[in-house]
Scaffold this motif. Sequence first.
Motif, mmCIF file in Angstrom:
data_model
loop_
_atom_site.group_PDB
_atom_site.id
_atom_site.type_symbol
_atom_site.label_atom_id
_atom_site.label_comp_id
_atom_site.label_asym_id
_atom_site.label_seq_id
_atom_site.Cartn_x
_atom_site.Cartn_y
_atom_site.Cartn_z
ATOM 1 N N TYR A 69 0.837 -1.205 0.000
ATOM 2 C CA TYR A 69 0.000 0.000 0.000
ATOM 3 C C TYR A 69 0.874 1.258 0.000
ATOM 4 O O TYR A 69 0.655 2.188 -0.793
ATOM 5 C CB TYR A 69 -0.933 0.003 1.215
ATOM 6 C CG TYR A 69 -1.596 1.328 1.459
ATOM 7 C CD1 TYR A 69 -2.594 1.803 0.605
ATOM 8 C CD2 TYR A 69 -1.206 2.152 2.521
ATOM 9 C CE1 TYR A 69 -3.194 3.034 0.807
ATOM 10 C CE2 TYR A 69 -1.795 3.387 2.734
ATOM 11 C CZ TYR A 69 -2.790 3.818 1.874
ATOM 12 O OH TYR A 69 -3.373 5.052 2.079
ATOM 13 N N GLN B 109 2.480 1.961 -3.247
ATOM 14 C CA GLN B 109 1.527 2.440 -4.245
ATOM 15 C C GLN B 109 1.163 3.899 -4.004
ATOM 16 O O GLN B 109 0.975 4.659 -4.962
ATOM 17 C CB GLN B 109 0.267 1.572 -4.248
ATOM 18 C CG GLN B 109 -0.642 1.826 -5.445
ATOM 19 C CD GLN B 109 0.062 1.518 -6.763
ATOM 20 O OE1 GLN B 109 0.596 0.429 -6.949
ATOM 21 N NE2 GLN B 109 0.057 2.479 -7.677
ATOM 22 N N VAL B 110 1.061 4.306 -2.744
ATOM 23 C CA VAL B 110 0.812 5.714 -2.438
ATOM 24 C C VAL B 110 1.880 6.589 -3.078
ATOM 25 O O VAL B 110 1.572 7.614 -3.714
ATOM 26 C CB VAL B 110 0.787 5.941 -0.904
ATOM 27 C CG1 VAL B 110 0.824 7.432 -0.577
ATOM 28 C CG2 VAL B 110 -0.455 5.304 -0.279
ATOM 29 N N ASN C 131 1.689 6.546 -6.899
ATOM 30 C CA ASN C 131 0.576 7.376 -7.364
ATOM 31 C C ASN C 131 0.894 8.855 -7.273
ATOM 32 O O ASN C 131 0.542 9.636 -8.173
ATOM 33 C CB ASN C 131 -0.682 7.048 -6.554
ATOM 34 C CG ASN C 131 -1.321 5.733 -6.964
ATOM 35 O OD1 ASN C 131 -0.964 5.151 -7.983
ATOM 36 N ND2 ASN C 131 -2.267 5.263 -6.170
ATOM 37 N N HIS D 87 3.941 11.171 -0.350
ATOM 38 C CA HIS D 87 2.539 11.050 -0.738
ATOM 39 C C HIS D 87 1.949 12.346 -1.268
ATOM 40 O O HIS D 87 0.791 12.362 -1.687
ATOM 41 C CB HIS D 87 1.709 10.633 0.483
ATOM 42 C CG HIS D 87 1.696 11.693 1.552
ATOM 43 N ND1 HIS D 87 2.849 12.133 2.158
ATOM 44 C CD2 HIS D 87 0.697 12.415 2.099
ATOM 45 C CE1 HIS D 87 2.550 13.077 3.039
ATOM 46 N NE2 HIS D 87 1.251 13.261 3.021
ATOM 47 N N THR E 121 -2.151 11.518 -2.265
ATOM 48 C CA THR E 121 -2.712 10.335 -2.927
ATOM 49 C C THR E 121 -3.081 9.199 -1.973
ATOM 50 O O THR E 121 -3.472 8.123 -2.422
ATOM 51 C CB THR E 121 -1.717 9.795 -3.972
ATOM 52 O OG1 THR E 121 -0.454 9.537 -3.329
ATOM 53 C CG2 THR E 121 -1.524 10.778 -5.101
ATOM 54 N N THR F 151 -5.533 6.001 -3.108
ATOM 55 C CA THR F 151 -4.900 4.684 -3.100
ATOM 56 C C THR F 151 -5.708 3.716 -2.229
ATOM 57 O O THR F 151 -5.801 2.521 -2.540
ATOM 58 C CB THR F 151 -3.454 4.779 -2.596
ATOM 59 O OG1 THR F 151 -2.764 5.803 -3.334
ATOM 60 C CG2 THR F 151 -2.715 3.460 -2.770
ATOM 61 N N LEU G 18 -4.647 2.972 -9.086
ATOM 62 C CA LEU G 18 -3.252 2.769 -9.465
ATOM 63 C C LEU G 18 -2.794 3.931 -10.353
ATOM 64 O O LEU G 18 -3.541 4.893 -10.567
ATOM 65 C CB LEU G 18 -3.097 1.425 -10.175
ATOM 66 C CG LEU G 18 -3.586 0.195 -9.391
ATOM 67 C CD1 LEU G 18 -3.432 -1.061 -10.226
ATOM 68 C CD2 LEU G 18 -2.851 0.059 -8.059
#
Length: 482
Positions: A311, A314-315, A318, A341, A389, A393, A398
């Motif tokens: 996670y 991915q933050v 993004n 982020h 983000t 997320t 994505l």
Amino acid sequence: MASTLGSTPDFNKILYTPLAEADPEVQNIIDKETWRQFSGLELIASENLTSLATMQANGSILTNKYSEGLPDHRYYGGNEWIDELEVLCRKRALQAFHLDPAKWGVNVQPYSGSTANFAALTALLQPQDRLMGLGLPDGGHLTHGYYTAKKKMTASSIYFQSLPYSIDHSNQLIDYKGLATQARIFKPRLIICGASAYPRDWDYAELRKTADEHGAFLMADIAHTSGLVAAGELADPFQYCDVVTTTTHKTLRGPRAGLIFFRKDSKYADDLEKRVNDAVFPACQGGPHNNTIAGIATALHQACQPEWKAYAKQVIKNAQALAETLVAKDYKLQTNGTDNHLVLWDLRPLKLTGSKLEKLCDLVGITINKNAVAGDTSAQVPGGIRLGTSALTSRNMLEDDIKQVGEFLNRAVQIALVLQKEAGSKLLKDFVRVATQGGEGLEGYKQVKELKKEVQEFARKWPLPGVDVSDLKRPAGISEDD
């Protein structure tokens, strides 16, 4: 006559009535807010969408119990299970940040990040001691000593002497050399690192070197980045700091509260544990919110799972995708990108204020916040906006999905420029008038309606944590356009 077992006296019937029946007005407000979150895009960097389990813990019967003091040292009886909960929450906090309990402790009672910060200052400093924190216009936080020429704005500047350090305006990164030079003149007792609008990581080793030169404490406020730090995706402040504070509701995705971590082997104090605990209670606040501590414990448990690292990664991916999308359209970002982020967007080259874009985005279902950027002289009419983000997320978006969000933001800016021209003045009220009412020969109002429809259609494709969206209905008081 005494009531029989199982019966309910008339004056207590309300205790067993569901919210929708007991208080339909409040239920309707909750329903409308749920609909807003489902139908829009949350891009405020200090917000996230917490889990169903955390919401259930936070809304539990634990709200009934009063428990001033620490486990095994309460001022009230009946706290055996509350003690078990708080001890568990502490254990999970140390586990989430990979800390040795022989070297680190944590207080999980602060009501918020701001109260955690003031309690930490109370523990570390005497009144009128000196501290240094990143200046607010350069991305710092109010609680790090902010003041203006006319007013001391927060308790951190009222009760302590503060001097802000800054970013290097040539590259918009923290000016560590300048900080060290200032410290030699100011001689702080505490240096605070951390920010609310800084898109890059920190050099904690360099800060530790400066703090040691003056025998000063080093404190990191990682409220914005704690979830990413726990995942090992950003530098580790615990290697260098005496105290680390954080909120629990941003990238950590918990309820709204704060934590204070303290080093048990600090070279500048051998009693930090007692000083921090005494500062939280009774110095700065009363009994803890046990239901919130339950929510924190649940969120920390989730942050200890293998999925958490994915996670956090991915933050950041993004945020970088959003930054790349905006840079590709020749927009100016502070530091030209991000490590974490958030993205800080400088609108001044467009002759557009953050206040106007924030208002326009509200109208189309994109939630952002106006924010000062380097060189701004007013926090009330700032020249930029801050984007984050974490929440999107949490809705499973994505990079390609975030690029679409970037396209929506690009269109919002172009519409804002049209509205600003049609308004014929610099006033926000005139900008809002043409955005919401239009007028003969004006195009901006129609473009606002079109973008709002597209944003809503896009947003409603995604899940909303804690909510069964398949059963979600438009609440009373929400028009067909919302």
